[in-house]
Design a protein around this motif. Structure first.
Motif, mmCIF file in Angstrom:
data_model
loop_
_atom_site.group_PDB
_atom_site.id
_atom_site.type_symbol
_atom_site.label_atom_id
_atom_site.label_comp_id
_atom_site.label_asym_id
_atom_site.label_seq_id
_atom_site.Cartn_x
_atom_site.Cartn_y
_atom_site.Cartn_z
ATOM 1 N N VAL A 213 0.805 -1.833 13.457
ATOM 2 C CA VAL A 213 1.310 -2.060 12.049
ATOM 3 C C VAL A 213 1.825 -0.818 11.527
ATOM 4 C CG1 VAL A 213 -0.240 -3.981 11.387
ATOM 5 C CG2 VAL A 213 -0.420 -1.740 10.662
ATOM 6 N N PHE A 214 2.888 -0.856 10.476
ATOM 7 C CA PHE A 214 3.351 0.249 9.690
ATOM 8 C C PHE A 214 2.675 -0.205 8.263
ATOM 9 C CE2 PHE A 214 6.510 1.464 6.377
ATOM 10 C CZ PHE A 214 6.602 2.741 6.813
ATOM 11 N N ASP A 215 1.671 0.681 7.927
ATOM 12 C CA ASP A 215 0.890 0.749 6.843
ATOM 13 C C ASP A 215 1.423 1.562 5.646
ATOM 14 O OD1 ASP A 215 -1.954 -0.946 6.203
ATOM 15 O OD2 ASP A 215 -2.137 1.135 5.516
ATOM 16 N N VAL A 216 1.290 0.969 4.529
ATOM 17 C CA VAL A 216 1.774 1.682 3.337
ATOM 18 C C VAL A 216 0.796 1.549 2.130
ATOM 19 C CG1 VAL A 216 3.541 1.548 1.736
ATOM 20 C CG2 VAL A 216 4.234 0.892 3.964
ATOM 21 N N ALA A 217 0.878 2.679 1.359
ATOM 22 C CA ALA A 217 -0.034 2.794 0.300
ATOM 23 C C ALA A 217 0.942 3.238 -0.818
ATOM 24 C CB ALA A 217 -1.334 3.706 0.261
ATOM 25 N N VAL A 218 0.858 2.764 -2.091
ATOM 26 C CA VAL A 218 1.682 3.280 -3.377
ATOM 27 C C VAL A 218 0.867 3.547 -4.329
ATOM 28 C CG1 VAL A 218 3.621 2.774 -4.934
ATOM 29 C CG2 VAL A 218 3.589 1.641 -2.642
ATOM 30 N N ASP A 219 1.057 4.958 -4.911
ATOM 31 C CA ASP A 219 0.303 5.218 -5.992
ATOM 32 C C ASP A 219 0.726 4.624 -7.350
ATOM 33 O OD1 ASP A 219 -1.209 6.626 -8.038
ATOM 34 O OD2 ASP A 219 -0.666 8.457 -7.199
ATOM 35 N N LEU A 220 -0.058 3.885 -7.906
ATOM 36 C CA LEU A 220 0.173 3.228 -9.258
ATOM 37 C C LEU A 220 -0.614 3.690 -10.279
ATOM 38 C CD1 LEU A 220 0.125 -0.529 -8.143
ATOM 39 C CD2 LEU A 220 1.875 1.027 -8.376
ATOM 40 N N ARG A 221 -1.290 4.858 -10.371
ATOM 41 C CA ARG A 221 -1.935 5.534 -11.544
ATOM 42 C C ARG A 221 -0.974 6.466 -12.202
ATOM 43 N NH1 ARG A 221 -5.528 9.014 -7.362
ATOM 44 N NH2 ARG A 221 -3.359 9.333 -6.850
ATOM 45 N N PHE B 87 2.463 9.456 -9.000
ATOM 46 C CA PHE B 87 2.774 8.118 -9.354
ATOM 47 C C PHE B 87 4.181 7.554 -8.871
ATOM 48 C CE2 PHE B 87 5.171 5.455 -12.466
ATOM 49 C CZ PHE B 87 4.346 4.267 -12.355
ATOM 50 N N GLY B 88 4.184 6.332 -8.287
ATOM 51 C CA GLY B 88 5.318 5.727 -7.577
ATOM 52 C C GLY B 88 5.568 6.270 -6.298
ATOM 53 N N HIS B 89 4.893 7.289 -5.752
ATOM 54 C CA HIS B 89 5.204 7.606 -4.396
ATOM 55 C C HIS B 89 4.496 6.632 -3.515
ATOM 56 C CE1 HIS B 89 6.540 11.928 -5.696
ATOM 57 N NE2 HIS B 89 6.771 11.159 -6.637
ATOM 58 N N SER B 90 4.776 6.769 -2.229
ATOM 59 C CA SER B 90 4.191 5.871 -1.132
ATOM 60 C C SER B 90 4.073 6.887 -0.036
ATOM 61 C CB SER B 90 5.168 4.727 -0.765
ATOM 62 O OG SER B 90 6.307 5.284 -0.059
ATOM 63 N N VAL B 91 3.154 6.577 0.477
ATOM 64 C CA VAL B 91 2.792 6.999 2.019
ATOM 65 C C VAL B 91 2.872 6.086 3.130
ATOM 66 C CG1 VAL B 91 1.816 9.255 1.470
ATOM 67 C CG2 VAL B 91 0.198 7.190 1.821
ATOM 68 N N SER B 92 2.965 6.441 4.318
ATOM 69 C CA SER B 92 2.886 5.121 5.558
ATOM 70 C C SER B 92 2.298 5.964 6.499
ATOM 71 C CB SER B 92 4.323 4.571 5.779
ATOM 72 O OG SER B 92 5.154 5.776 6.103
ATOM 73 N N GLU B 93 1.799 5.119 7.443
ATOM 74 C CA GLU B 93 1.259 5.650 8.604
ATOM 75 C C GLU B 93 1.277 4.350 9.668
ATOM 76 O OE1 GLU B 93 -0.659 8.118 11.158
ATOM 77 O OE2 GLU B 93 0.117 8.672 9.245
ATOM 78 N N ILE B 94 1.407 4.704 11.023
ATOM 79 C CA ILE B 94 1.187 3.750 12.153
ATOM 80 C C ILE B 94 0.051 3.520 12.287
ATOM 81 C CG2 ILE B 94 1.803 3.192 14.446
ATOM 82 C CD1 ILE B 94 4.323 2.874 12.686
ATOM 83 N N ASN C 197 -4.214 3.887 18.729
ATOM 84 C CA ASN C 197 -4.553 5.191 18.153
ATOM 85 C C ASN C 197 -5.880 5.113 17.375
ATOM 86 O OD1 ASN C 197 -3.818 4.111 15.388
ATOM 87 N ND2 ASN C 197 -1.929 5.028 15.476
ATOM 88 N N LYS C 198 -6.278 4.063 17.108
ATOM 89 C CA LYS C 198 -7.758 3.819 16.364
ATOM 90 C C LYS C 198 -7.873 4.753 15.166
ATOM 91 C CE LYS C 198 -9.700 3.204 20.833
ATOM 92 N NZ LYS C 198 -8.539 3.186 21.471
ATOM 93 N N LYS C 199 -6.662 5.110 14.440
ATOM 94 C CA LYS C 199 -6.439 5.717 13.177
ATOM 95 C C LYS C 199 -7.033 4.598 12.019
ATOM 96 C CE LYS C 199 -2.868 9.030 13.958
ATOM 97 N NZ LYS C 199 -1.565 9.482 13.384
ATOM 98 N N GLN C 200 -7.692 4.955 11.043
ATOM 99 C CA GLN C 200 -7.998 4.393 9.913
ATOM 100 C C GLN C 200 -7.155 4.982 8.665
ATOM 101 O OE1 GLN C 200 -12.277 3.812 9.484
ATOM 102 N NE2 GLN C 200 -12.293 3.804 11.810
ATOM 103 N N LEU C 201 -6.823 4.361 7.680
ATOM 104 C CA LEU C 201 -6.487 4.785 6.232
ATOM 105 C C LEU C 201 -7.254 4.530 5.306
ATOM 106 C CD1 LEU C 201 -3.820 6.452 5.611
ATOM 107 C CD2 LEU C 201 -2.745 4.394 4.833
#
Length: 181
Positions: A80-88, A94-101, A106-110
């Motif tokens: 998956v292409f995983d996304v988090a957006v800062d709503l604080r 604030f309003g920025h996002s980060v994404s990670e595969i 790859n067994k990565k966690q977010l």
């Protein structure tokens, strides 16, 4: 366990130590003590969730305005292409996002802290997505940030329009959301 801050330092990439040989692999997917020591956080997880989705399904961007949830997410089958957006509102990001595969390979966690909207797009034929939450699900407080809000400029790797749930098509743009102070 290796912990790496993202462009939004509160969102963390967590990579477990994997032991593998010709027989397969083993890794500890979660250990409360090791997680707290490696991240510097003191999080108590209260709920585990597991979803399976087909290729092209986009889930999100979800959050709870009351009883905000921190989420530790991972993929055990697929990618998956995983996304988090800062709503604080008081955050420098604030309003920025980060994404990670995230993938089974790859067994990565977010780690997605409370105060963030979260979502993902399935890139493989299907994906099984697991996440631990720091608070329970309260449907009354669930909100949805519009995944395609042009203000966010999230670079979703879409091959065609995504498959969305009704609640995700009804998501609101950032300037219309209830936000965290």
């Amino acid at each position: 366990m290796k912990v790496t801050p993202t462009a939004i330092p509160d969102v963390l990439i967590i990579e477990p130590k994997v032991f593998g040989d010709e027989r397969g692999f083993f890794y500890e997917s979660f250990n409360q003590k090791a997680f707290n020591e490696a991240t510097g956080l003191d999080v108590n997880f209260v709920q585990d969730n597991h979803s399976r989705s087909a290729k092209g399904v986009l889930r999100g961007l979800h959050y709870q305005i009351q009883h905000p949830q921190g989420k530790l997410v991972r993929v055990v089958q697929g990618e998956v292409f995983d996304v988090a957006v800062d709503l604080r509102q008081t955050s420098e990001t604030f309003g920025h996002s980060v994404s990670e595969i995230l993938s089974a390979d790859n067994k990565k966690q977010l780690w997605v802290p409370p105060g963030f909207a979260h979502g993902f797009l399935v890139m493989s034929e299907s994906a099984e997505f697991l996440y631990k939450t720091s608070d329970y699900w309260y449907p009354l407080y669930e909100r949805c940030l519009l995944w395609s809000d042009p203000v966010l400029s999230i670079p979703w790797p879409l091959e065609q329009p995504p498959t969305l749930a009704v609640k995700d098509t009804a998501g609101l743009p950032l300037n219309e959301l209830e936000l965290f102070s």
